[in-house]
Design an enzyme around this catalytic site. Sequence first.
Site, PDB file in Angstrom:
ATOM      1  N   SER B 165       3.713  -2.313  -9.192  1.00  0.00           N
ATOM      2  CA  SER B 165       2.556  -2.572  -8.341  1.00  0.00           C
ATOM      3  C   SER B 165       1.296  -2.017  -9.024  1.00  0.00           C
ATOM      4  O   SER B 165       1.057  -2.316 -10.186  1.00  0.00           O
ATOM      5  CB  SER B 165       2.801  -1.953  -6.963  1.00  0.00           C
ATOM      6  OG  SER B 165       1.959  -2.499  -5.995  1.00  0.00           O
ATOM      7  N   ASP B 346       8.891 -11.279  -3.978  1.00  0.00           N
ATOM      8  CA  ASP B 346       7.636 -10.526  -3.923  1.00  0.00           C
ATOM      9  C   ASP B 346       6.489 -11.508  -3.695  1.00  0.00           C
ATOM     10  O   ASP B 346       6.122 -12.260  -4.586  1.00  0.00           O
ATOM     11  CB  ASP B 346       7.447  -9.780  -5.246  1.00  0.00           C
ATOM     12  CG  ASP B 346       6.185  -8.913  -5.262  1.00  0.00           C
ATOM     13  OD1 ASP B 346       5.403  -8.935  -4.281  1.00  0.00           O
ATOM     14  OD2 ASP B 346       5.980  -8.202  -6.266  1.00  0.00           O
ATOM     15  N   HIS B 379       8.188  -7.209  -2.193  1.00  0.00           N
ATOM     16  CA  HIS B 379       7.446  -6.442  -3.202  1.00  0.00           C
ATOM     17  C   HIS B 379       8.098  -5.096  -3.497  1.00  0.00           C
ATOM     18  O   HIS B 379       8.165  -4.655  -4.651  1.00  0.00           O
ATOM     19  CB  HIS B 379       6.012  -6.237  -2.694  1.00  0.00           C
ATOM     20  CG  HIS B 379       5.171  -5.411  -3.597  1.00  0.00           C
ATOM     21  ND1 HIS B 379       4.841  -5.812  -4.869  1.00  0.00           N
ATOM     22  CD2 HIS B 379       4.595  -4.193  -3.424  1.00  0.00           C
ATOM     23  CE1 HIS B 379       4.074  -4.883  -5.444  1.00  0.00           C
ATOM     24  NE2 HIS B 379       3.921  -3.887  -4.589  1.00  0.00           N
TER      25      HIS B 379
END
Lengths: 398, 398
Positions: B165, B346, B379
């Site tokens: 991320s 995701d 995610h």
Amino acid sequence: MNDAEIIDQPARTEPGEVGLVEPRDFVSIESFLFESGQSLAGFTLRYETYGRLNTAKDNVVIICHALSGDHHCAGIHSLTDRKPGWWNNLIGPGKAVDTNRFFVLCSNCLGGCQGSTGPSSINPATGRPYGVTFPFVTIRDMVRAQKRLLDSLGITSIYAVVGGSMGGMQAVQWGIEYPAFVRRVLAMATTARESAQGIGFNEVGRQAIMQDPGWNNGDYAKSGGPRVGLAIARMMAHITYVSDASMDRKFGRKTVKPKVSALDSMEGIPVAPVAQPASYTFDMQFEVESYLRYQGESFINRFDANTYLYITRAIDHFDLAAAYGSLEKAFEHVEAETLVVGFTSDWLFPPQQNRDISLALLRTGKRASYAELDTDLGHDSFLLESEELYALVRGFLT
Amino acid sequence: MNDAEIIDQPARTEPGEVGLVEPRDFVSIESFLFESGQSLAGFTLRYETYGRLNTAKDNVVIICHALSGDHHCAGIHSLTDRKPGWWNNLIGPGKAVDTNRFFVLCSNCLGGCQGSTGPSSINPATGRPYGVTFPFVTIRDMVRAQKRLLDSLGITSIYAVVGGSMGGMQAVQWGIEYPAFVRRVLAMATTARESAQGIGFNEVGRQAIMQDPGWNNGDYAKSGGPRVGLAIARMMAHITYVSDASMDRKFGRKTVKPKVSALDSMEGIPVAPVAQPASYTFDMQFEVESYLRYQGESFINRFDANTYLYITRAIDHFDLAAAYGSLEKAFEHVEAETLVVGFTSDWLFPPQQNRDISLALLRTGKRASYAELDTDLGHDSFLLESEELYALVRGFLT
């Protein structure tokens, strides 16, 4: 209200368009028992009609609206109206829902805030808005209230009931609740069972509203209320109505000029007075931010926060399998032919959830089909221009 | 801080685990110029290390954390700690990031709120927290601050930099900013360019915070502040970290018993005192609501709202192609071998955005590969148990 009034439609202002329309009110003076066990002494539904009811009264198409929609789905209210009804691209003379052929009726749902009885209506017992003392509303309650309106018009069968999103839930519920009454169900971008993700997004929106001090336990003046919370709920919800691809195409990373618009001073959304370099700010900097703030602003000026709570909760509660024991049992008595349309990029009510409705109908031996439209516009695809969708709708209604 | 201190690691409490760790502070007394042009006279980074720095100092693995993460990515802080660091499943003796072999370092990012200098730190010039007078932080600023920490430890090369991320953004930026220094980049669930949808979600979260009267233009006491706004931002963000499928599996439509938990009275999230039938309520009714409220509650007790604004804005600003002219130009001088890992479910940083990083590196003639892991956990997949992911990481680091 009598038939003469119904068929007294206004003249069209231009070919292909529904033209000028006027909302009407249906007032039910019988008491209404909600699924929750609560009741009202009566209620009002605001509605619009387009096209003419034929003498056999068998050309009725019911349009059911989504969470933030209303009864005004086609035509304009005045010649200076810049925006027609929300499904004007689909409904009109010669359009997919052909008002030359059909008598189209759309009502603001029970619990709504656009003229139908809802939490912002005055409770005759107190002289003040119901607020959160309004009975809880379910999708089935909405359908049962609509049925009273149709009964009042002497309508004894529906050619088709059409809706997307929460409107699709109502369309499917219509087929279940009044099997002998409904001949066709056309549901789009919808589900038979609100998902955990859907409930989650609804809950965040409700918390934004209920945590806003302006909410005041649902007791607020029409001009006030939880404007900030409602705007935030709408901004978030709007993202779920579109798609990554469509947002990227429309806005990408485009920036706005500082102080570019009146939105800077929109009520309820003041900007942060931060002394920082212009290119580094928490103030509106990207077009997508400006757009979402605009979505929030325009929503708070037209929508009631308590209705937002009630209708999102109605959606959360929608679970046909749980309500009837199974989807097959839910559909056991359905007589209507059903078409469900899913959209590939709809991540709020993904294609599979739409397909599941048709599959369960087929398993139950009903006439059902499923169409999946390839689009990258997200959940709102059902509202947008699409020759493919128009052809599907036209075909199904013919 | 000298080398003797660094290699003086605490004993492991059980095999396979990093065990007890103690955070340390690096204090930079040189002034730091931010990308925005603003500067600080110095800054602190809080960090942890696991494993031993070898004498060649060539076994350093840097871990970069995501938006809500911190320096505590493995081990425990006391023997009664119930929760180890956030990437404890990946990092430890014999694990994918093997602390028997690597000297692993993770620091709370500049602008953070877990011990590193950020908006909640005291501005020595005023004796009060910086609040929104803190300089704007970018991903590149975070990396440049981390570099100072490594310099202070006498480290002259990085075996690998690993992050997911926002941590993945930092990992990729490390390879660009210090090409001769970084030998491997391992970035997961990330992007080279924050999307309009991502900016949109970040903006809704920021508005929830900034519209909370408790925000007070960023000027609030540590115990107070925009707790409601921050909780709402977190609730929404949490939905974007998981997936429709994983939420449905975990919660589905399961309901909670009324008044089932202490969450009912969580500070900042009072319940609505609504007299309605128990099965129809705006109060917490579904497990997913209870879970999201818990996410909001635990977040406001550990995170600073201004840091949330700063870090989301840093993410919004991340666009390597725009910063360097093109992705190829951004990667022109990269020397590291790069592995990017995308996760099929995701939807915050979809697989394509991950693949695009590797493709651009390959077009630029760099050593790069892309792996896509089939998962339905969304995610957060990069944080979760996955033998496939462990094997990939282990392989890349060998």
